[in-house]
Each structure stands twice: as structure tokens, then as C-alpha cells.
Design an enzyme around this catalytic site. Structure first.
Site, PDB file in Angstrom:
ATOM      1  N   ARG A 183       0.831  -1.209   0.000  1.00 36.95           N
ATOM      2  CA  ARG A 183       0.000   0.000   0.000  1.00 36.95           C
ATOM      3  C   ARG A 183       0.866   1.261   0.000  1.00 36.95           C
ATOM      4  O   ARG A 183       0.383   2.359   0.288  1.00 36.95           O
ATOM      5  CB  ARG A 183      -0.922  -0.014   1.221  1.00 36.95           C
ATOM      6  CG  ARG A 183      -1.914  -1.168   1.219  1.00 36.95           C
ATOM      7  CD  ARG A 183      -2.910  -1.054   2.358  1.00 36.95           C
ATOM      8  NE  ARG A 183      -2.263  -1.190   3.664  1.00 36.95           N
ATOM      9  CZ  ARG A 183      -2.538  -2.163   4.530  1.00 36.95           C
ATOM     10  NH1 ARG A 183      -3.412  -3.096   4.211  1.00 36.95           N
ATOM     11  NH2 ARG A 183      -1.934  -2.211   5.700  1.00 36.95           N
TER      12      ARG A 183
ATOM     13  N   CYS B  66       1.701  20.706 -10.872  1.00 33.13           N
ATOM     14  CA  CYS B  66       0.237  20.643 -10.813  1.00 33.13           C
ATOM     15  C   CYS B  66      -0.195  19.207 -10.514  1.00 33.13           C
ATOM     16  O   CYS B  66      -0.819  18.941  -9.511  1.00 33.13           O
ATOM     17  CB  CYS B  66      -0.366  21.135 -12.122  1.00 33.13           C
ATOM     18  SG  CYS B  66      -0.026  22.876 -12.473  1.00 33.13           S
TER      19      CYS B  66
ATOM     20  N   ALA C 134      -3.291  31.094 -19.598  1.00 37.92           N
ATOM     21  CA  ALA C 134      -2.888  31.993 -18.504  1.00 37.92           C
ATOM     22  C   ALA C 134      -1.526  31.561 -17.990  1.00 37.92           C
ATOM     23  O   ALA C 134      -1.219  30.378 -17.938  1.00 37.92           O
ATOM     24  CB  ALA C 134      -3.916  31.948 -17.390  1.00 37.92           C
TER      25      ALA C 134
END
Length: 282
Positions: free
Chosen positions: A137, A157, A281
Site C-alpha cells: 500500500r 500541478c 494563462a
């Protein structure tokens, strides 16, 4: 019709109808003319794609699947932070005169770390665990490294992948699933580009580990549509939808580092017209 189209349309409608506007706030992004770039946004968008059923490319307009994959391989395979190693121009705005984007993205994937089994970078650690400890995990990557943020030309991002392997009842093969965490996303310009990138990554990792591909979950903290994109999005989500394309990989590739975009075949990809000159942008 493409499930990815319906997910995209539902997400955009929700943002437009129920989102919060940043107009009037002190925002960082600006348009090339210097005007503040405001958005309408939703917090905590979660989209799920079943990669075992279809490849999640939208058909409302064409996503350049091979170009998106090239950028993913630039980060995950070349572990590069220099746009001279990239075949598209999506990073040109953030590169310096040498082509570097600083200690971001591929740079972080290539940094080696000490583990009890030895020294690995993040990609090699994922490959090691999928082979030797697939039910762990703890199979994940993270490139949002605070100590290096000041040397990144753009904060990451899409910053973290978590891999999870399941064993379906009666199936002799394991199934590879993944979650992409993203702090922020320009929905029109980047949403399906990122979805296709990380869906392809899961396909590649599944193939080299003789696994089936399962679910891809995309978590976006700040999912936004820029003010100048709103009319484009409103038109886009009214378009006709088509069946998802058939996307396959060269089955002879068994080493992740051997994949190139030439190993991808895209068939029956019918789409609406491309939207050109989307303002970005910065």
C-alpha cells in the site's frame, strides 16, 4: 458513446453551474496582455475511469494522445527537466534560456533515495515494488518537494501517483489501478491531456508487469475554467459524442524504458473539430 466525454461534460456543467468565481480576488495568473486571469472553480473533483473498458480520450475534440504520452515519458522515463528533450512546446513559457524548468517534474523523478533495499529513484522504486511487492500500500510517487520549490519555474500541478494492485476473484492475473492527485487544473486546456497521459502510464506499467489495467482515479483539488474559456467550454460540451478510440501498445515491449510513442496505435478516433488558439494563462 465515450464514457470520458460524459465525465467531462458532467464536470464542466457542475463547475459552470455550481462553481465559485475568483473575480475580484488577488490571483496569481495573468493573460499574456497582463490582465488578471480569473476562474470559476470547484473544489475536490474526483473522476473515475475504467481503463479495462475503454481508453479515456474525449471525442468532443481531439486529444493528441501521442504528444501527451511524449510529455509523460519526458517526466517518467527520461526524467528530464529540459524542454529540449520534449517534442512539444507546452513548457516553453516556463523554460529558461538553457531550456530548463528548474528542479521540477522529471528532475524530481530522477533523484535517488535510500531505501532498505538500496538506492532508487521514484520510477525505479515503483517498478521494483510492482515486481517484488505488488500488494504493498506504499507504491507511490511525489514530486511536490517543498525544499526545492524555490528552484522550480512552475510548482507541480499533477504531483502524486498512488498505485494499488488488486486480485479479482477467478482471475489469474493481477489488476493495476492508480490515483493521480492534482493540486490545480485548467480544465479546458489540460484535463483530458492529463487523463490520457496517466491512463497510458498505467497501461504501460501493467503491460511490463504482466498485469491487467483497472481503474484510474483523478483527484483535482482546484478544478477551474478560466474566464476567457467559458464560452469555448459551453460550446464544447454541446457537441456530438462518439465512441472511444481503440488504443493499443506494442505487445513486444516488456521494459518500461523501451516504450516510445511509436509503440502506440490509435484507431477509430472520431472527434469534433479542434479548438485552436486557446488562450493560456501564465
Amino acid at each position: 458513446m465515450s464514457a470520458a466525454d460524459q465525465i467531462f461534460v458532467d464536470m464542466c456543467k457542475d463547475i459552470l453551474e455550481n462553481g465559485c468565481s475568483t473575480e475580484g480576488e488577488k490571483v496569481r495568473p495573468v493573460w499574456p496582455d497582463g490582465t488578471s486571469a480569473y476562474t470559476i472553480k470547484q473544489f475536490g473533483v474526483v473522476n473515475r475511469y475504467d481503463l479495462s473498458k475503454e481508453f479515456p480520450a474525449i471525442t468532443l475534440r481531439k486529444t493528441a494522445i501521442k504528444s501527451a504520452t511524449d510529455e509523460m515519458l519526458w517526466i517518467w522515463q527520461k526524467k528530464s527537466n529540459n524542454i529540449q528533450d520534449l517534442n512539444s512546446h507546452v513548457w516553453d513559457e516556463w523554460a529558461d534560456e538553457s531550456g530548463s524548468i528548474g528542479k521540477a517534474y522529471g528532475y524530481q523523478m530522477g533523484v535517488k533515495h535510500q531505501y532498505k533495499e538500496g538506492m532508487f529513484d521514484q520510477v525505479d522504486r515503483v517498478l521494483y515494488d510492482l515486481k517484488h511487492n505488488p500488494f504493498s500500500r506504499r507504491i507511490m510517487t511525489n514530486i511536490y518537494v517543498h525544499q526545492d520549490l524555490h528552484e522550480m519555474h512552475l510548482y507541480p500541478c499533477a504531483y502524486s501517483m498512488t498505485f494499488n494492485v488488486t486480485q479479482k476473484k477467478g482471475d489469474d492475473k493481477l489488476t493495476l489501478n492508480g490515483i493521480l492527485n492534482q493540486r490545480s487544473q485548467d480544465i479546458l486546456a489540460a484535463n483530458n491531456w492529463n487523463v490520457c497521459q496517466y491512463a497510458m502510464l498505467l497501461h504501460m506499467l501493467a503491460q511490463v508487469n504482466d498485469m491487467r489495467v483497472g481503474e484510474f482515479v483523478h483527484v483535482i483539488a482546484d478544478a477551474h475554467i478560466y474566464d476567457r474559456h467559458i464560452p469555448l467550454v459551453k460550446e464544447l460540451i454541446t457537441r456530438e459524442q462518439y465512441p472511444a478510440p481503440k488504443v493499443t501498445l506494442n505487445p513486444d515491449i516488456k521494459d518500461f524504458y523501451q516504450f516510445t510513442t511509436k509503440d502506440i496505435t490509435v484507431e477509430d478516433y472520431v472527434t469534433g473539430p479542434q479548438i485552436t488558439d486557446i488562450p493560456i494563462a501564465i
